[in-house]
Design a protein around this motif. Structure first.
Motif, PDB file in Angstrom:
ATOM      1  N   PHE A  26       0.835  -1.207   0.000  1.00  0.00           N
ATOM      2  CA  PHE A  26       0.000   0.000   0.000  1.00  0.00           C
ATOM      3  C   PHE A  26       0.872   1.261   0.000  1.00  0.00           C
ATOM      4  O   PHE A  26       0.558   2.243  -0.670  1.00  0.00           O
ATOM      5  N   TYR A  27       1.964   1.238   0.778  1.00  0.00           N
ATOM      6  CA  TYR A  27       2.866   2.385   0.853  1.00  0.00           C
ATOM      7  C   TYR A  27       3.470   2.688  -0.520  1.00  0.00           C
ATOM      8  O   TYR A  27       3.438   3.828  -0.992  1.00  0.00           O
ATOM      9  N   GLY A  30       0.929   4.028  -2.969  1.00  0.00           N
ATOM     10  CA  GLY A  30       0.686   5.452  -2.744  1.00  0.00           C
ATOM     11  C   GLY A  30       1.861   6.310  -3.174  1.00  0.00           C
ATOM     12  O   GLY A  30       1.689   7.338  -3.834  1.00  0.00           O
ATOM     13  N   LEU A  31       3.077   5.881  -2.801  1.00  0.00           N
ATOM     14  CA  LEU A  31       4.288   6.657  -3.078  1.00  0.00           C
ATOM     15  C   LEU A  31       4.624   6.683  -4.562  1.00  0.00           C
ATOM     16  O   LEU A  31       4.771   7.748  -5.154  1.00  0.00           O
ATOM     17  N   ILE A  34       0.651   6.335  -7.093  1.00  0.00           N
ATOM     18  CA  ILE A  34      -0.248   7.482  -7.099  1.00  0.00           C
ATOM     19  C   ILE A  34       0.541   8.793  -7.006  1.00  0.00           C
ATOM     20  O   ILE A  34       0.051   9.845  -7.377  1.00  0.00           O
ATOM     21  N   LEU A  36       1.892  10.063  -4.053  1.00  0.00           N
ATOM     22  CA  LEU A  36       1.659  10.759  -2.790  1.00  0.00           C
ATOM     23  C   LEU A  36       2.990  11.091  -2.118  1.00  0.00           C
ATOM     24  O   LEU A  36       3.991  10.408  -2.328  1.00  0.00           O
ATOM     25  N   TYR A  38       5.589  10.949   0.905  1.00  0.00           N
ATOM     26  CA  TYR A  38       5.852   9.726   1.666  1.00  0.00           C
ATOM     27  C   TYR A  38       5.071   9.642   2.972  1.00  0.00           C
ATOM     28  O   TYR A  38       4.643   8.562   3.368  1.00  0.00           O
ATOM     29  N   ILE A  40       2.038  10.931   3.600  1.00  0.00           N
ATOM     30  CA  ILE A  40       0.644  10.630   3.260  1.00  0.00           C
ATOM     31  C   ILE A  40       0.529   9.166   2.845  1.00  0.00           C
ATOM     32  O   ILE A  40      -0.397   8.467   3.255  1.00  0.00           O
ATOM     33  N   ALA A  41       1.491   8.700   2.064  1.00  0.00           N
ATOM     34  CA  ALA A  41       1.504   7.283   1.671  1.00  0.00           C
ATOM     35  C   ALA A  41       1.637   6.401   2.912  1.00  0.00           C
ATOM     36  O   ALA A  41       0.971   5.366   3.032  1.00  0.00           O
ATOM     37  N   SER A  44      -1.731   6.471   5.013  1.00  0.00           N
ATOM     38  CA  SER A  44      -2.766   5.733   4.266  1.00  0.00           C
ATOM     39  C   SER A  44      -2.519   4.230   4.373  1.00  0.00           C
ATOM     40  O   SER A  44      -3.451   3.450   4.616  1.00  0.00           O
ATOM     41  N   ALA A  45      -1.277   3.833   4.194  1.00  0.00           N
ATOM     42  CA  ALA A  45      -0.927   2.411   4.285  1.00  0.00           C
ATOM     43  C   ALA A  45      -1.136   1.879   5.698  1.00  0.00           C
ATOM     44  O   ALA A  45      -1.569   0.740   5.882  1.00  0.00           O
TER      45      ALA A  45
END
Length: 126
Positions: A26-27, A30-31, A34, A36, A38, A40-41, A44-45
């Motif tokens: 997930f990290y 996101g990183l 998407i 994002l 780091y 925010i990633a 979220s993760a």
């Protein structure tokens, strides 16, 4: 350490590996996927993997029935873990200039024993 606790710790470690892989996937999604930032990633993760962790630890590690009350308390008890992980992530990335792609793995290694104890207390509570 009694037999039951040894089994729980080994199972917790296995679930932890699965959860760490889930968090890391997930990290990176996101990183890198998407784009994002780091942190925010990371957060979220953490949220997504915490939900998965709650159910895996309830059913597999501690063999208890997940309840809404435990589900709502679980993130609160993990707050210290989340904060410590975030601080370590910041130190590793911005302070020590370790790649933001691998820094979360180092941060998570430090928090595992504390998480085992706290998680067991919450999930085994009535």
């Amino acid at each position: 350490m009694p037999k039951l606790e040894i089994r729980e710790f080994i199972t917790f470690a296995i679930v932890g590996v699965i959860n760490t892989g889930t968090y890391y996937a997930f990290y990176l999604l996101g990183l890198k996927g998407i784009g994002l930032a780091y942190m925010i990633a990371h957060f979220s993760a953490v949220i997504l993997s915490m939900i998965i962790s709650f159910f895996l630890n309830s059913y597999v590690t501690y063999k208890v029935k997940p309840t809404l009350k435990k589900f709502l308390i679980y993130p609160v008890t993990q707050l210290v873990n989340i904060i410590v992980t975030a601080v370590l992530l910041y130190i590793l990335v911005d302070g020590l200039h370790i790649s933001s792609s691998i820094a979360p793995l180092g941060a998570l290694v430090i928090t595992v024993p504390v998480t085992f104890i706290v998680t067991g207390k919450v999930l085994k509570a009535a």
